[in-house]
Design a protein around this motif. Structure first.
Motif, PDB file in Angstrom:
ATOM      1  N   GLU A 189       0.858  -1.189   0.000  1.00  0.00           N
ATOM      2  CA  GLU A 189       0.000   0.000   0.000  1.00  0.00           C
ATOM      3  C   GLU A 189       0.892   1.236   0.000  1.00  0.00           C
ATOM      4  N   PRO A 190       0.432   2.357  -0.585  1.00  0.00           N
ATOM      5  CA  PRO A 190       1.263   3.568  -0.581  1.00  0.00           C
ATOM      6  C   PRO A 190       1.559   4.025   0.850  1.00  0.00           C
ATOM      7  N   PHE A 205       7.437 -11.075   2.535  1.00  0.00           N
ATOM      8  CA  PHE A 205       7.137  -9.778   3.174  1.00  0.00           C
ATOM      9  C   PHE A 205       5.999  -9.121   2.386  1.00  0.00           C
ATOM     10  N   THR A 206       4.814  -9.621   2.615  1.00  0.00           N
ATOM     11  CA  THR A 206       3.683  -9.230   1.782  1.00  0.00           C
ATOM     12  C   THR A 206       3.042  -7.918   2.210  1.00  0.00           C
ATOM     13  N   SER A 207       3.507  -7.346   3.281  1.00  0.00           N
ATOM     14  CA  SER A 207       2.985  -6.041   3.708  1.00  0.00           C
ATOM     15  C   SER A 207       4.120  -5.235   4.318  1.00  0.00           C
ATOM     16  N   ARG A 208       3.902  -3.920   4.402  1.00  0.00           N
ATOM     17  CA  ARG A 208       4.917  -3.062   5.038  1.00  0.00           C
ATOM     18  C   ARG A 208       5.121  -3.451   6.491  1.00  0.00           C
ATOM     19  N   GLN A 259       9.540  -5.826  -4.688  1.00  0.00           N
ATOM     20  CA  GLN A 259       8.917  -7.017  -5.275  1.00  0.00           C
ATOM     21  C   GLN A 259       9.615  -8.293  -4.784  1.00  0.00           C
ATOM     22  N   ALA A 260      10.947  -8.223  -4.690  1.00  0.00           N
ATOM     23  CA  ALA A 260      11.689  -9.388  -4.189  1.00  0.00           C
ATOM     24  C   ALA A 260      11.306  -9.704  -2.747  1.00  0.00           C
TER      25      ALA A 260
END
Lengths: 120, 409
Positions: free
Chosen positions: B275-276, B351-354, B344-345
């Motif tokens: 998310e931004p 690490f699918t979220s911040r 993306q890596a």
């Protein structure tokens, strides 16, 4: 008319030699600086007549060198005013207020004069 | 000054190069007459290392110090006159034609410590009115006070500086919001510290694309009018409204990195797998925001790259490890910037979220997760970076009042 035609080149030359003054331009620009609302000003505290027997706070802003300068001054002042006493340990953080919010009150209660050295 | 206010007489010892700054600060903090003794700068920095070395300087200062503590006060020192509020009317400049008048204006402004050394666009009433058309906010609205001298930043004053910087009216809501963020945080130190601190100004949300901000290769660099002039507007507004000048009350010894425009860019939301940034801060995706951050100069607290680029190889883990190795301070925050491929890596690595990045770095460093800001910056290829910041000088504000863009209204 003939006279005018005859002298026209001369008039033209004069215009070239003495051109009309260049058009002046006046810019009116707004001032980019901020207006300052001056705070209430404070005067200094009355000085002491002499440092003999006085309690002297040696303070600094915790930057390198300030403490060394105060060490040297303390030695020199002790030699000149043997009855004076010195307090250390009152210092701000380098860029922030002192950790103890009452530091100045405590220092003021325990001192007759202060010397504050900036290490910057 | 606190001690003097409490009734104890004193003297301030300051290096001669900082004397103007010290006197200026004393006036700013309402005690213009404070007594000072200057220690010669050409010797102070060389000899302050030990008591023995500094002793000759102490000997030379001793009598002036004693005099400062014992000589009776003058009437002005005891009761300094109250300073009056000074209005700043428009300025008229006449030249032999427009170009000459503009040149004379530039000379006059610099002579009077208004500007940044680059040519300035004349802030005529017409140009300022046009700038103000970019916002629905009143020209008289006060945004805050700007250090070092706490000049009042009205919307109009900021618009004057934005004109001088060459900004377009549609950028103005971004500039105003950056100034709001600046006034809401603690940026006094950045304005005058010898450490040459600077600002990061990051824009989020749809307004960034609308005004054509660069968020990809070269995002900290030049050649984009929005990036350059938004940053320059904030630079000029803070310097001019705050009345600061190098070597007087701005003691940035080596000058700030990106001195004329700060580091001004947009987050690369298009290539961001998370998310931004502003959404992670609780704003809506369709909101537009500005985040202003004080960061270090060329020293330890400055930004450092931790992998990426077009030469060396890297992995997602090596980038995280690099950041963990640099995040040493527990008291502040860290601004972590991942270039798009690294982000993306990291997603591919789980690490699918911040928040997973924040938690991992927190576990390795002890810095609280909420004090780790995660943004995606730059293009492909790019570099990942980490910056340290102080918690009260990292502020995000929502843009509002825009009239010339669809976003930020």
């Amino acid at each position: 008319m003939n006279v005018l035609i005859r002298f026209l080149p001369v008039f033209a030359l004069m215009v070239n030699l003495f051109p009309a003054a260049a058009a002046q331009t006046t810019l009116e620009v707004l001032n980019p600086m901020g207006v300052i609302d001056p705070p209430k000003t404070y005067g200094l505290s009355p000085r002491v007549a002499d440092l003999a027997g006085k309690r002297i706070a040696l303070m600094h802003n915790n930057k390198p060198g300030a403490s060394n300068l105060l060490d040297a001054l303390e030695t020199l002042l002790k030699a000149r005013y043997p009855g004076a006493s010195f307090s250390r340990g009152y210092q701000t953080q380098p860029v922030q207020p002192p950790k103890d919010p009452d530091m100045y009150k405590k220092a003021a209660a325990a001192s007759d004069v202060f010397i504050f050295a900036m290490g910057d | 000054m606190q001690m003097e206010k409490l009734g104890v007489p004193g003297v301030l010892l300051v290096s001669s190069q900082f004397l103007t700054d010290a006197r200026s600060a004393a006036a700013d903090w309402a005690m213009p007459g404070i007594r000072t003794v200057a220690i010669p700068s050409d010797k102070w920095y060389r000899f302050r290392g030990t008591m023995d070395e500094v002793r000759p300087l102490a000997e030379a200062a001793l009598d002036p110090i004693i005099k400062a503590l014992t000589a009776p006060l003058t009437a002005q020192e005891a009761k300094p006159p109250q300073q009056a509020k000074v209005e700043l009317p428009p300025i008229k400049i006449t030249g032999a034609g427009y170009a000459d008048a503009v040149e004379k204006m530039n000379e006059l402004f610099l002579k009077n410590h208004m500007g940044d050394g680059l040519p300035l666009v004349p802030p005529t009433r017409e140009a300022v009115d046009a700038m103000l058309k970019g916002t629905s906010r009143s020209r008289d609205e006060v945004i805050g006070k700007i250090p070092m001298k706490f000049g009042i930043a009205t919307v109009e004053k900021i618009a004057i500086n934005a004109v001088m910087a060459g900004a377009k009216p549609e950028y103005f809501p971004v500039i105003l919001t950056a100034m709001e963020a600046f006034c809401a945080g603690e940026f006094w130190h950045m304005m005058g510290s010898s450490g040459s601190f600077t600002l990061i100004i990051m824009v989020n949300g749809p307004i960034a694309k609308e005004i054509d901000m660069n968020s990809e290769i070269g995002f900290l660099g030049d050649c984009w009018r929005a990036n350059s002039t938004i940053g320059r507007s904030v630079r000029l507004a803070t310097r001019n409204i705050g009345h600061t000048w190098p070597a007087e009350n701005d003691m940035a010894l080596v000058g700030r990195p990106s001195a004329h425009t700060f580091f001004t860019f947009a987050e690369n939301e298009a290539m961001n797998p998370w998310e931004p940034y502003h959404v992670s801060m609780g704003y809506k995706k369709e909101d537009s925001t500005v985040t202003v951050t004080k960061v270090g100069s060329y020293f330890g607290a400055s930004g450092q790259t931790v992998g990426g680029g077009a030469v060396a190889t890297w992995t997602a883990q090596s980038i995280l490890d690099g950041m963990a190795g640099l995040a040493k301070s527990k008291g502040g925050g860290y601004y972590t910037w991942f270039h798009p491929e690294a982000a993306q890596a990291l997603v591919d690595a789980g690490f699918t979220s911040r928040s997973k990045i924040q938690e991992w770095l927190s576990g390795k460093t002890g810095v609280l997760p909420r004090n780790i800001s995660v943004a995606v910056t730059g293009g492909v290829p790019g570099y990942s970076m980490i910056w340290g910041y102080e918690l009260d000088s990292h502020v995000t504000k929502k843009i509002r009042g825009a009239t010339l863009t669809r976003a930020g209204r």
